[in-house]
Design a protein around this motif. Structure first.
Motif, PDB file in Angstrom:
ATOM      1  N   ALA A   1       0.834  -1.208   0.000  1.00 41.93           N
ATOM      2  CA  ALA A   1       0.000   0.000   0.000  1.00 41.93           C
ATOM      3  C   ALA A   1       0.870   1.260   0.000  1.00 41.93           C
ATOM      4  CB  ALA A   1      -0.917  -0.007   1.209  1.00 41.93           C
ATOM      5  N   HIS A   2       1.956   1.218   0.742  1.00 40.14           N
ATOM      6  CA  HIS A   2       2.872   2.369   0.769  1.00 40.14           C
ATOM      7  C   HIS A   2       3.505   2.592  -0.599  1.00 40.14           C
ATOM      8  CE1 HIS A   2       5.863   5.204   2.123  1.00 40.14           C
ATOM      9  NE2 HIS A   2       6.819   4.407   1.643  1.00 40.14           N
ATOM     10  N   GLN A   3       3.913   1.516  -1.254  1.00 42.29           N
ATOM     11  CA  GLN A   3       4.514   1.651  -2.580  1.00 42.29           C
ATOM     12  C   GLN A   3       3.505   2.159  -3.596  1.00 42.29           C
ATOM     13  OE1 GLN A   3       6.650  -1.820  -3.812  1.00 42.29           O
ATOM     14  NE2 GLN A   3       8.222  -1.558  -2.228  1.00 42.29           N
ATOM     15  N   ARG A   4       2.265   1.778  -3.438  1.00 45.76           N
ATOM     16  CA  ARG A   4       1.223   2.275  -4.347  1.00 45.76           C
ATOM     17  C   ARG A   4       1.048   3.780  -4.200  1.00 45.76           C
ATOM     18  NH1 ARG A   4      -5.062   1.926  -4.061  1.00 45.76           N
ATOM     19  NH2 ARG A   4      -5.577   2.377  -6.224  1.00 45.76           N
ATOM     20  N   ARG A   5       1.057   4.234  -2.930  1.00 47.04           N
ATOM     21  CA  ARG A   5       0.883   5.672  -2.689  1.00 47.04           C
ATOM     22  C   ARG A   5       2.070   6.497  -3.171  1.00 47.04           C
ATOM     23  NH1 ARG A   5      -1.197   4.307   2.880  1.00 47.04           N
ATOM     24  NH2 ARG A   5       1.023   4.136   3.193  1.00 47.04           N
ATOM     25  N   THR A   6       3.256   5.913  -3.140  1.00 43.26           N
ATOM     26  CA  THR A   6       4.452   6.669  -3.519  1.00 43.26           C
ATOM     27  C   THR A   6       4.708   6.665  -5.018  1.00 43.26           C
ATOM     28  OG1 THR A   6       5.880   4.773  -3.109  1.00 43.26           O
ATOM     29  CG2 THR A   6       5.585   6.347  -1.298  1.00 43.26           C
ATOM     30  N   GLY A   7       3.936   5.959  -5.796  1.00 40.77           N
ATOM     31  CA  GLY A   7       4.055   6.000  -7.243  1.00 40.77           C
ATOM     32  C   GLY A   7       4.980   4.965  -7.855  1.00 40.77           C
ATOM     33  N   VAL A   8       5.243   3.905  -7.150  1.00 48.66           N
ATOM     34  CA  VAL A   8       6.056   2.798  -7.685  1.00 48.66           C
ATOM     35  C   VAL A   8       5.247   2.140  -8.800  1.00 48.66           C
ATOM     36  CG1 VAL A   8       7.128   0.596  -7.068  1.00 48.66           C
ATOM     37  CG2 VAL A   8       7.193   2.495  -5.469  1.00 48.66           C
ATOM     38  N   PRO A   9       5.919   1.583  -9.828  1.00 47.90           N
ATOM     39  CA  PRO A   9       5.173   0.940 -10.924  1.00 47.90           C
ATOM     40  C   PRO A   9       4.156  -0.096 -10.424  1.00 47.90           C
ATOM     41  CG  PRO A   9       7.499   1.033 -11.454  1.00 47.90           C
ATOM     42  CD  PRO A   9       7.349   1.546 -10.053  1.00 47.90           C
ATOM     43  N   THR A  10       3.085  -0.200 -11.154  1.00 47.26           N
ATOM     44  CA  THR A  10       1.947  -1.049 -10.762  1.00 47.26           C
ATOM     45  C   THR A  10       2.354  -2.503 -10.553  1.00 47.26           C
ATOM     46  OG1 THR A  10       0.494   0.398 -12.021  1.00 47.26           O
ATOM     47  CG2 THR A  10      -0.384  -1.732 -11.401  1.00 47.26           C
ATOM     48  N   GLN A  11       3.224  -3.024 -11.399  1.00 52.95           N
ATOM     49  CA  GLN A  11       3.617  -4.428 -11.293  1.00 52.95           C
ATOM     50  C   GLN A  11       4.222  -4.749  -9.921  1.00 52.95           C
ATOM     51  OE1 GLN A  11       6.297  -4.857 -14.564  1.00 52.95           O
ATOM     52  NE2 GLN A  11       4.667  -5.398 -16.018  1.00 52.95           N
ATOM     53  N   VAL A  12       4.992  -3.822  -9.380  1.00 49.90           N
ATOM     54  CA  VAL A  12       5.687  -4.069  -8.115  1.00 49.90           C
ATOM     55  C   VAL A  12       4.694  -4.188  -6.971  1.00 49.90           C
ATOM     56  CG1 VAL A  12       7.340  -3.119  -6.464  1.00 49.90           C
ATOM     57  CG2 VAL A  12       7.784  -2.919  -8.915  1.00 49.90           C
ATOM     58  N   TRP A  13       3.800  -3.193  -6.838  1.00 50.63           N
ATOM     59  CA  TRP A  13       2.905  -3.253  -5.683  1.00 50.63           C
ATOM     60  C   TRP A  13       1.819  -4.302  -5.852  1.00 50.63           C
ATOM     61  CZ3 TRP A  13      -2.160  -2.060  -6.479  1.00 50.63           C
ATOM     62  CH2 TRP A  13      -2.490  -1.169  -7.503  1.00 50.63           C
ATOM     63  N   VAL A  14       1.469  -4.659  -7.089  1.00 56.57           N
ATOM     64  CA  VAL A  14       0.482  -5.730  -7.294  1.00 56.57           C
ATOM     65  C   VAL A  14       1.084  -7.071  -6.883  1.00 56.57           C
ATOM     66  CG1 VAL A  14      -0.757  -7.047  -9.070  1.00 56.57           C
ATOM     67  CG2 VAL A  14      -0.906  -4.560  -9.034  1.00 56.57           C
ATOM     68  N   VAL A  15       2.333  -7.310  -7.268  1.00 55.44           N
ATOM     69  CA  VAL A  15       2.987  -8.568  -6.886  1.00 55.44           C
ATOM     70  C   VAL A  15       3.134  -8.637  -5.372  1.00 55.44           C
ATOM     71  CG1 VAL A  15       5.163  -9.843  -7.002  1.00 55.44           C
ATOM     72  CG2 VAL A  15       4.156  -8.898  -9.080  1.00 55.44           C
ATOM     73  N   LEU A  16       3.526  -7.515  -4.755  1.00 53.30           N
ATOM     74  CA  LEU A  16       3.622  -7.501  -3.292  1.00 53.30           C
ATOM     75  C   LEU A  16       2.261  -7.738  -2.645  1.00 53.30           C
ATOM     76  CD1 LEU A  16       6.127  -4.699  -2.234  1.00 53.30           C
ATOM     77  CD2 LEU A  16       6.217  -7.121  -1.706  1.00 53.30           C
ATOM     78  N   GLY A  17       1.218  -7.169  -3.197  1.00 55.20           N
ATOM     79  CA  GLY A  17      -0.131  -7.372  -2.671  1.00 55.20           C
ATOM     80  C   GLY A  17      -0.572  -8.817  -2.774  1.00 55.20           C
ATOM     81  N   LEU A  18      -0.273  -9.461  -3.909  1.00 53.01           N
ATOM     82  CA  LEU A  18      -0.621 -10.876  -4.071  1.00 53.01           C
ATOM     83  C   LEU A  18       0.187 -11.754  -3.110  1.00 53.01           C
ATOM     84  CD1 LEU A  18      -0.931 -11.119  -7.949  1.00 53.01           C
ATOM     85  CD2 LEU A  18      -2.770 -11.208  -6.263  1.00 53.01           C
ATOM     86  N   TYR A  19       1.454 -11.412  -2.935  1.00 57.39           N
ATOM     87  CA  TYR A  19       2.304 -12.150  -1.993  1.00 57.39           C
ATOM     88  C   TYR A  19       1.757 -12.017  -0.574  1.00 57.39           C
ATOM     89  CZ  TYR A  19       6.558 -13.426   0.565  1.00 57.39           C
ATOM     90  OH  TYR A  19       7.451 -14.003   1.415  1.00 57.39           O
ATOM     91  N   SER A  20       1.347 -10.803  -0.225  1.00 52.43           N
ATOM     92  CA  SER A  20       0.784 -10.595   1.120  1.00 52.43           C
ATOM     93  C   SER A  20      -0.523 -11.362   1.286  1.00 52.43           C
ATOM     94  CB  SER A  20       0.572  -9.113   1.391  1.00 52.43           C
ATOM     95  OG  SER A  20      -0.522  -8.618   0.646  1.00 52.43           O
ATOM     96  N   LEU A  21      -1.319 -11.412   0.251  1.00 53.23           N
ATOM     97  CA  LEU A  21      -2.568 -12.166   0.313  1.00 53.23           C
ATOM     98  C   LEU A  21      -2.299 -13.648   0.552  1.00 53.23           C
ATOM     99  CD1 LEU A  21      -5.670 -12.005  -0.066  1.00 53.23           C
ATOM    100  CD2 LEU A  21      -5.281 -12.502  -2.476  1.00 53.23           C
ATOM    101  N   ALA A  22      -1.291 -14.186  -0.144  1.00 48.09           N
ATOM    102  CA  ALA A  22      -0.930 -15.594   0.058  1.00 48.09           C
ATOM    103  C   ALA A  22      -0.430 -15.826   1.482  1.00 48.09           C
ATOM    104  CB  ALA A  22       0.131 -16.008  -0.957  1.00 48.09           C
ATOM    105  N   LEU A  23       0.380 -14.895   2.002  1.00 38.98           N
ATOM    106  CA  LEU A  23       0.885 -15.048   3.370  1.00 38.98           C
ATOM    107  C   LEU A  23      -0.231 -14.965   4.405  1.00 38.98           C
ATOM    108  CD1 LEU A  23       4.168 -12.937   3.215  1.00 38.98           C
ATOM    109  CD2 LEU A  23       3.979 -15.408   3.512  1.00 38.98           C
TER     110      LEU A  23
END
Length: 107
Positions: free
Chosen positions: A29-51
């Motif tokens: 969520a922090h990376q999304r707010r700071t403007g990091v490319p979509t692929q990065v925060w989506v992959v992190l979000g999916l990883y967090s969902l799996a965890l």
């Protein structure tokens, strides 16, 4: 491995994985707010969902083992009480000290 050991391992591990998943979700969520490319925060979000889901599943299994332990303990306790009651009744019926009078004999 005993049920108690499984419970003692799975409960803390499940909580740790769940907590780590929440931390990764916060980072995504922090990376999304700071403007990091979509692929990065989506992959992190999916990883967090799996965890998060994995942690909840592990903790749920730990609860299942704990309930199994409690049910077994209560079952053993009630079985011991029933055996004691049966033994007490059997011992009181067969006391050798008292003789009963025969109903057909007269004094």
């Amino acid at each position: 491995m005993s049920t108690r050991t499984k419970w003692m391992i799975l409960a803390p591990c499940g909580l740790l994985i769940f907590s780590f998943g929440l931390t990764v979700l916060s980072e995504a969520a922090h990376q999304r707010r700071t403007g990091v490319p979509t692929q990065v925060w989506v992959v992190l979000g999916l990883y967090s969902l799996a965890l998060i889901n994995g942690g909840l599943i592990m903790f749920g299994e730990a609860l299942r083992f704990r309930i199994l332990l409690d049910v077994r303990r209560e079952t053993r306790r009630s079985m011991r009480q029933l055996v004691r009651k049966i033994n007490i009744k059997a011992a009181s019926k067969h006391k050798p000290g008292k003789k009963t009078k025969s109903p057909t004999k007269t004094d």
